[in-house]
Design a protein around this motif. Structure first.
Motif, PDB file in Angstrom:
ATOM      1  N   TYR A  22       0.836  -1.198   0.000  1.00  0.00           N
ATOM      2  CA  TYR A  22       0.000   0.000   0.000  1.00  0.00           C
ATOM      3  C   TYR A  22       0.874   1.252   0.000  1.00  0.00           C
ATOM      4  O   TYR A  22       0.662   2.172  -0.790  1.00  0.00           O
ATOM      5  CB  TYR A  22      -0.937  -0.003   1.216  1.00  0.00           C
ATOM      6  CG  TYR A  22      -1.762   1.258   1.325  1.00  0.00           C
ATOM      7  CD1 TYR A  22      -2.952   1.385   0.614  1.00  0.00           C
ATOM      8  CD2 TYR A  22      -1.346   2.329   2.111  1.00  0.00           C
ATOM      9  CE1 TYR A  22      -3.713   2.546   0.686  1.00  0.00           C
ATOM     10  CE2 TYR A  22      -2.096   3.491   2.193  1.00  0.00           C
ATOM     11  CZ  TYR A  22      -3.268   3.596   1.485  1.00  0.00           C
ATOM     12  OH  TYR A  22      -4.006   4.745   1.552  1.00  0.00           O
ATOM     13  N   GLU A  23       1.859   1.301   0.866  1.00  0.00           N
ATOM     14  CA  GLU A  23       2.740   2.470   0.960  1.00  0.00           C
ATOM     15  C   GLU A  23       3.521   2.697  -0.327  1.00  0.00           C
ATOM     16  O   GLU A  23       3.776   3.834  -0.707  1.00  0.00           O
ATOM     17  CB  GLU A  23       3.698   2.325   2.145  1.00  0.00           C
ATOM     18  CG  GLU A  23       3.007   2.465   3.485  1.00  0.00           C
ATOM     19  CD  GLU A  23       3.899   2.128   4.665  1.00  0.00           C
ATOM     20  OE1 GLU A  23       5.024   1.589   4.478  1.00  0.00           O
ATOM     21  OE2 GLU A  23       3.453   2.383   5.806  1.00  0.00           O
ATOM     22  N   ARG A  24       3.880   1.628  -1.004  1.00  0.00           N
ATOM     23  CA  ARG A  24       4.655   1.743  -2.243  1.00  0.00           C
ATOM     24  C   ARG A  24       3.828   2.376  -3.365  1.00  0.00           C
ATOM     25  O   ARG A  24       4.342   3.129  -4.180  1.00  0.00           O
ATOM     26  CB  ARG A  24       5.158   0.371  -2.676  1.00  0.00           C
ATOM     27  CG  ARG A  24       6.037   0.417  -3.908  1.00  0.00           C
ATOM     28  CD  ARG A  24       6.691  -0.908  -4.209  1.00  0.00           C
ATOM     29  NE  ARG A  24       7.670  -1.232  -3.182  1.00  0.00           N
ATOM     30  CZ  ARG A  24       8.344  -2.366  -3.126  1.00  0.00           C
ATOM     31  NH1 ARG A  24       8.146  -3.300  -4.041  1.00  0.00           N
ATOM     32  NH2 ARG A  24       9.215  -2.590  -2.163  1.00  0.00           N
ATOM     33  N   PHE A  25       2.534   2.059  -3.426  1.00  0.00           N
ATOM     34  CA  PHE A  25       1.723   2.489  -4.566  1.00  0.00           C
ATOM     35  C   PHE A  25       0.633   3.516  -4.253  1.00  0.00           C
ATOM     36  O   PHE A  25       0.055   4.085  -5.178  1.00  0.00           O
ATOM     37  CB  PHE A  25       1.072   1.260  -5.235  1.00  0.00           C
ATOM     38  CG  PHE A  25       2.065   0.377  -5.930  1.00  0.00           C
ATOM     39  CD1 PHE A  25       2.572   0.721  -7.176  1.00  0.00           C
ATOM     40  CD2 PHE A  25       2.515  -0.788  -5.335  1.00  0.00           C
ATOM     41  CE1 PHE A  25       3.495  -0.088  -7.817  1.00  0.00           C
ATOM     42  CE2 PHE A  25       3.436  -1.604  -5.969  1.00  0.00           C
ATOM     43  CZ  PHE A  25       3.932  -1.259  -7.211  1.00  0.00           C
ATOM     44  N   ALA A  26       0.350   3.768  -2.996  1.00  0.00           N
ATOM     45  CA  ALA A  26      -0.786   4.629  -2.643  1.00  0.00           C
ATOM     46  C   ALA A  26      -0.648   6.049  -3.191  1.00  0.00           C
ATOM     47  O   ALA A  26      -1.612   6.590  -3.745  1.00  0.00           O
ATOM     48  CB  ALA A  26      -0.985   4.672  -1.129  1.00  0.00           C
ATOM     49  N   GLY A  27       0.504   6.665  -3.056  1.00  0.00           N
ATOM     50  CA  GLY A  27       0.675   8.038  -3.528  1.00  0.00           C
ATOM     51  C   GLY A  27       0.443   8.160  -5.027  1.00  0.00           C
ATOM     52  O   GLY A  27      -0.272   9.051  -5.501  1.00  0.00           O
ATOM     53  N   MET A  28       1.040   7.252  -5.759  1.00  0.00           N
ATOM     54  CA  MET A  28       0.909   7.262  -7.214  1.00  0.00           C
ATOM     55  C   MET A  28      -0.539   7.004  -7.633  1.00  0.00           C
ATOM     56  O   MET A  28      -1.071   7.672  -8.522  1.00  0.00           O
ATOM     57  CB  MET A  28       1.834   6.176  -7.793  1.00  0.00           C
ATOM     58  CG  MET A  28       1.880   6.101  -9.276  1.00  0.00           C
ATOM     59  SD  MET A  28       2.902   4.726  -9.903  1.00  0.00           S
ATOM     60  CE  MET A  28       4.063   4.400  -8.610  1.00  0.00           C
ATOM     61  N   MET A  29      -1.185   6.064  -6.973  1.00  0.00           N
ATOM     62  CA  MET A  29      -2.557   5.709  -7.339  1.00  0.00           C
ATOM     63  C   MET A  29      -3.557   6.780  -6.891  1.00  0.00           C
ATOM     64  O   MET A  29      -4.588   6.960  -7.532  1.00  0.00           O
ATOM     65  CB  MET A  29      -2.934   4.341  -6.773  1.00  0.00           C
ATOM     66  CG  MET A  29      -2.111   3.211  -7.367  1.00  0.00           C
ATOM     67  SD  MET A  29      -2.174   3.180  -9.184  1.00  0.00           S
ATOM     68  CE  MET A  29      -0.507   2.716  -9.567  1.00  0.00           C
ATOM     69  N   LEU A  30      -3.246   7.495  -5.817  1.00  0.00           N
ATOM     70  CA  LEU A  30      -4.096   8.619  -5.437  1.00  0.00           C
ATOM     71  C   LEU A  30      -4.061   9.670  -6.541  1.00  0.00           C
ATOM     72  O   LEU A  30      -5.087  10.257  -6.884  1.00  0.00           O
ATOM     73  CB  LEU A  30      -3.654   9.220  -4.098  1.00  0.00           C
ATOM     74  CG  LEU A  30      -4.476  10.420  -3.618  1.00  0.00           C
ATOM     75  CD1 LEU A  30      -5.949  10.048  -3.443  1.00  0.00           C
ATOM     76  CD2 LEU A  30      -3.902  10.974  -2.326  1.00  0.00           C
ATOM     77  N   GLY A  31      -2.886   9.882  -7.116  1.00  0.00           N
ATOM     78  CA  GLY A  31      -2.767  10.808  -8.244  1.00  0.00           C
ATOM     79  C   GLY A  31      -3.640  10.383  -9.416  1.00  0.00           C
ATOM     80  O   GLY A  31      -4.272  11.224 -10.072  1.00  0.00           O
ATOM     81  N   VAL A  32      -3.694   9.087  -9.674  1.00  0.00           N
ATOM     82  CA  VAL A  32      -4.554   8.567 -10.747  1.00  0.00           C
ATOM     83  C   VAL A  32      -6.015   8.882 -10.431  1.00  0.00           C
ATOM     84  O   VAL A  32      -6.746   9.406 -11.274  1.00  0.00           O
ATOM     85  CB  VAL A  32      -4.354   7.043 -10.927  1.00  0.00           C
ATOM     86  CG1 VAL A  32      -5.414   6.441 -11.840  1.00  0.00           C
ATOM     87  CG2 VAL A  32      -2.960   6.747 -11.466  1.00  0.00           C
ATOM     88  N   CYS A  33      -6.433   8.603  -9.221  1.00  0.00           N
ATOM     89  CA  CYS A  33      -7.832   8.843  -8.828  1.00  0.00           C
ATOM     90  C   CYS A  33      -8.172  10.328  -8.868  1.00  0.00           C
ATOM     91  O   CYS A  33      -9.277  10.700  -9.278  1.00  0.00           O
ATOM     92  CB  CYS A  33      -8.092   8.275  -7.434  1.00  0.00           C
ATOM     93  SG  CYS A  33      -7.990   6.465  -7.365  1.00  0.00           S
ATOM     94  N   LEU A  34      -7.230  11.176  -8.474  1.00  0.00           N
ATOM     95  CA  LEU A  34      -7.471  12.622  -8.476  1.00  0.00           C
ATOM     96  C   LEU A  34      -7.654  13.178  -9.884  1.00  0.00           C
ATOM     97  O   LEU A  34      -8.291  14.205 -10.067  1.00  0.00           O
ATOM     98  CB  LEU A  34      -6.323  13.361  -7.777  1.00  0.00           C
ATOM     99  CG  LEU A  34      -6.345  13.336  -6.256  1.00  0.00           C
ATOM    100  CD1 LEU A  34      -5.024  13.843  -5.689  1.00  0.00           C
ATOM    101  CD2 LEU A  34      -7.517  14.144  -5.725  1.00  0.00           C
ATOM    102  N   ARG A  35      -7.093  12.520 -10.885  1.00  0.00           N
ATOM    103  CA  ARG A  35      -7.277  12.993 -12.261  1.00  0.00           C
ATOM    104  C   ARG A  35      -8.709  12.814 -12.744  1.00  0.00           C
ATOM    105  O   ARG A  35      -9.160  13.503 -13.649  1.00  0.00           O
ATOM    106  CB  ARG A  35      -6.315  12.270 -13.200  1.00  0.00           C
ATOM    107  CG  ARG A  35      -4.900  12.756 -13.065  1.00  0.00           C
ATOM    108  CD  ARG A  35      -4.060  12.417 -14.267  1.00  0.00           C
ATOM    109  NE  ARG A  35      -4.097  11.024 -14.644  1.00  0.00           N
ATOM    110  CZ  ARG A  35      -3.173  10.135 -14.319  1.00  0.00           C
ATOM    111  NH1 ARG A  35      -2.135  10.485 -13.600  1.00  0.00           N
ATOM    112  NH2 ARG A  35      -3.263   8.893 -14.723  1.00  0.00           N
TER     113      ARG A  35
END
Length: 194
Positions: A22-35
């Motif tokens: 989760y920690e490895r991918f959460a930041g990047m995937m939050l960016g995807v969701c925010l788009r």
């Protein structure tokens, strides 16, 4: 620990491995969701729901292609589902397929990435969604049509309109960010444009 090691540990029920993944991918995937989603709370909800689905389906991951890409597809689908509930796409997608002329894009922009993402977030939901799917996620128009329940022509039209609108907004934003040639350095400094 590699992604493969984390995946194996997660499949064996390791809470520590789940946390690391989760920690490895959460930041990047939050960016995807925010788009796709305008409100951060909605994006965070889609992120958590997406990770829940990802952990449940982790044993089905076949180690073909990028693991990041596999997670990204889950997050995009989750964000699209949330978007359908929050901003009905049928209201924002035009069914007309006429072409909208686009202006030439500026090669150099005075805007930073956050400003550009802000301009993207201001697009109507249909334009923003098709633009994200095509330009940022790499989906084809037939795939976008299938995902959103629209025709391929509508997808192409929405992309064209999104690009034209982004280019107009980018030009307007660049004009406000570019210092005026007849303003003195003191005036530029006072207005924060120096």
């Amino acid at each position: 620990m590699t992604d493969a090691d984390l995946i194996a540990a997660c499949c064996q029920g390791s809470g520590r491995a789940q946390k690391l993944l989760y920690e490895r991918f959460a930041g990047m995937m939050l960016g995807v969701c925010l788009r796709y989603l305008r409100r951060r709370e909605d994006a965070e909800e889609a992120l958590l729901s997406g990770f829940t689905k990802m952990f449940r389906a982790l044993s089905q991951y076949r180690h073909e292609g990028s693991f990041e890409g596999w997670i990204r597809r889950i997050m995009v689908n989750e964000a699209l589902g949330m978007l359908r509930r929050k901003e009905p796409l049928h209201m924002a997608i035009d069914d007309l397929t006429y072409d909208v002329p686009a202006t030439a894009a500026e090669a150099e922009s005075q805007l930073n990435a956050a400003d550009l993402m802000g301009l993207l977030a201001e697009l109507p939901a249909g334009y923003r969604t098709v633009f994200n799917l095509y330009a940022l996620e790499g989906y084809t128009h037939p795939e976008i049509g299938e995902l959103l329940g629209i025709s391929e022509g509508t997808s192409k039209s929405q992309l064209s309109k999104a690009r034209a609108m982004l280019q107009r907004r980018l030009i307007a934003a660049n004009q406000t960010a570019t210092p005026s040639s007849n303003a003195s350095p003191k005036e530029l400094y006072a207005t924060g444009r120096y």
